[in-house]
Scaffold this motif. Structure first.
Motif, PDB file in Angstrom:
ATOM      1  N   ARG A  15     -56.339  -4.035  15.963  1.00 22.71           N
ATOM      2  CA  ARG A  15     -55.030  -4.491  16.436  1.00 22.71           C
ATOM      3  C   ARG A  15     -55.184  -5.399  17.657  1.00 22.71           C
ATOM      4  O   ARG A  15     -54.497  -6.416  17.778  1.00 22.71           O
ATOM      5  CB  ARG A  15     -54.161  -3.284  16.796  1.00 22.71           C
ATOM      6  N   GLN A  18     -56.391  -8.846  16.577  1.00 24.29           N
ATOM      7  CA  GLN A  18     -55.300  -9.602  15.962  1.00 24.29           C
ATOM      8  C   GLN A  18     -54.353 -10.155  17.017  1.00 24.29           C
ATOM      9  O   GLN A  18     -53.928 -11.314  16.943  1.00 24.29           O
ATOM     10  CB  GLN A  18     -54.539  -8.704  14.989  1.00 24.29           C
ATOM     11  N   GLN A  19     -54.027  -9.333  17.991  1.00 27.52           N
ATOM     12  CA  GLN A  19     -53.100  -9.774  19.033  1.00 27.52           C
ATOM     13  C   GLN A  19     -53.727 -10.826  19.939  1.00 27.52           C
ATOM     14  O   GLN A  19     -53.048 -11.768  20.373  1.00 27.52           O
ATOM     15  CB  GLN A  19     -52.613  -8.573  19.833  1.00 27.52           C
ATOM     16  N   ASP A 152     -49.531   5.425  14.529  1.00 28.01           N
ATOM     17  CA  ASP A 152     -49.530   4.134  13.845  1.00 28.01           C
ATOM     18  C   ASP A 152     -48.131   3.535  13.772  1.00 28.01           C
ATOM     19  O   ASP A 152     -47.893   2.614  12.985  1.00 28.01           O
ATOM     20  CB  ASP A 152     -50.099   4.291  12.435  1.00 28.01           C
ATOM     21  N   ASP A 174     -50.427   0.019  18.535  1.00 25.79           N
ATOM     22  CA  ASP A 174     -49.963  -1.353  18.792  1.00 25.79           C
ATOM     23  C   ASP A 174     -49.638  -1.547  20.263  1.00 25.79           C
ATOM     24  O   ASP A 174     -49.991  -2.577  20.858  1.00 25.79           O
ATOM     25  CB  ASP A 174     -48.704  -1.648  17.967  1.00 25.79           C
TER      26      ASP A 174
END
Length: 208
Positions: A15, A18-19, A152, A174
């Motif tokens: 995550r 990706q960010q 999640d 996240d």
């Protein structure tokens, strides 16, 4: 400034990568196996092979910051906990210091006293406590994140930095990743520890 992500292939690590890719924050993903490379290459992220239980000397070259979000996993025994969560973390701290890394961000645990955590997790919590102490006394500029129970759930972008502010014990992976991205951009924040839970404060405003 390039940041090395140790634990890049984990649930928080993916995550985070990706960010970072979406936010154009330059990172390098440390991977153990060749078949992990494709995920990061599709994001346009550089990869480097390294092993917390083996050779990883070269992975730090050219990196200014490190994020340690690796873990041995819930299904492994105490031996792997010692090798990855304790010795692996300590080796990473030593190598970062030797190679001139400017800041080390550790993803730890909210339980600072292993005896206050679930019995089955106590070896892991003891390893994290020792690794955190080693980082604190390493001389490196550092931030230690202490997330609550990981979920999640979609990231809300809102957090609490204490149990008193939070409505529960959880934090989404996240949101943890979003906090790390914010910290990577705010390099002046160091020698700090944050409890991290889902809450009502906007991340950019809370991390100041």
């Amino acid at each position: 400034m390039t940041t090395l992500i140790i634990g890049a292939n984990g649930q928080i690590g993916r995550r985070l990568c990706q960010q970072c890719a979406a936010a154009h924050v330059p990172v390098r993903a440390m991977i153990r196996h060749e078949n992990q490379r494709a995920f990061f290459e599709e994001l346009g992220i550089e990869t480097v092979r390294g092993d917390l239980g083996g050779d990883m000397t070269a992975v730090f070259t050219g990196c200014d910051q490190v994020v340690f979000t690796a873990g041995s996993g819930a299904s492994t025994g105490p031996e792997q906990t010692l090798m990855i969560d304790l010795n692996g973390a300590m080796r990473a701290i030593d190598l970062a210091r030797e190679q001139g890394v400017e800041r080390f961000i550790m993803v730890s645990t909210r339980h600072t006293d292993p005896l206050q955590g679930p019995e089955r997790l106590r070896p892991y919590l003891a390893a994290k406590r020792a690794a955190d102490a080693y980082l604190t006394h390493s001389g490196l500029a550092h931030v230690i994140l202490r997330p609550g129970r990981l979920t999640d759930a979609p990231g809300s972008g809102r957090i609490a930095l204490s149990r008193e502010e939070a409505s529960g014990e959880d934090v989404s992976r996240d949101n943890v990743a979003r906090v790390i991205v914010t910290l990577l951009k705010r390099q002046q924040l160091d020698h700090r520890e944050f409890v991290l839970l889902d809450g009502e404060r906007v991340i950019d405003e809370a991390i100041r």
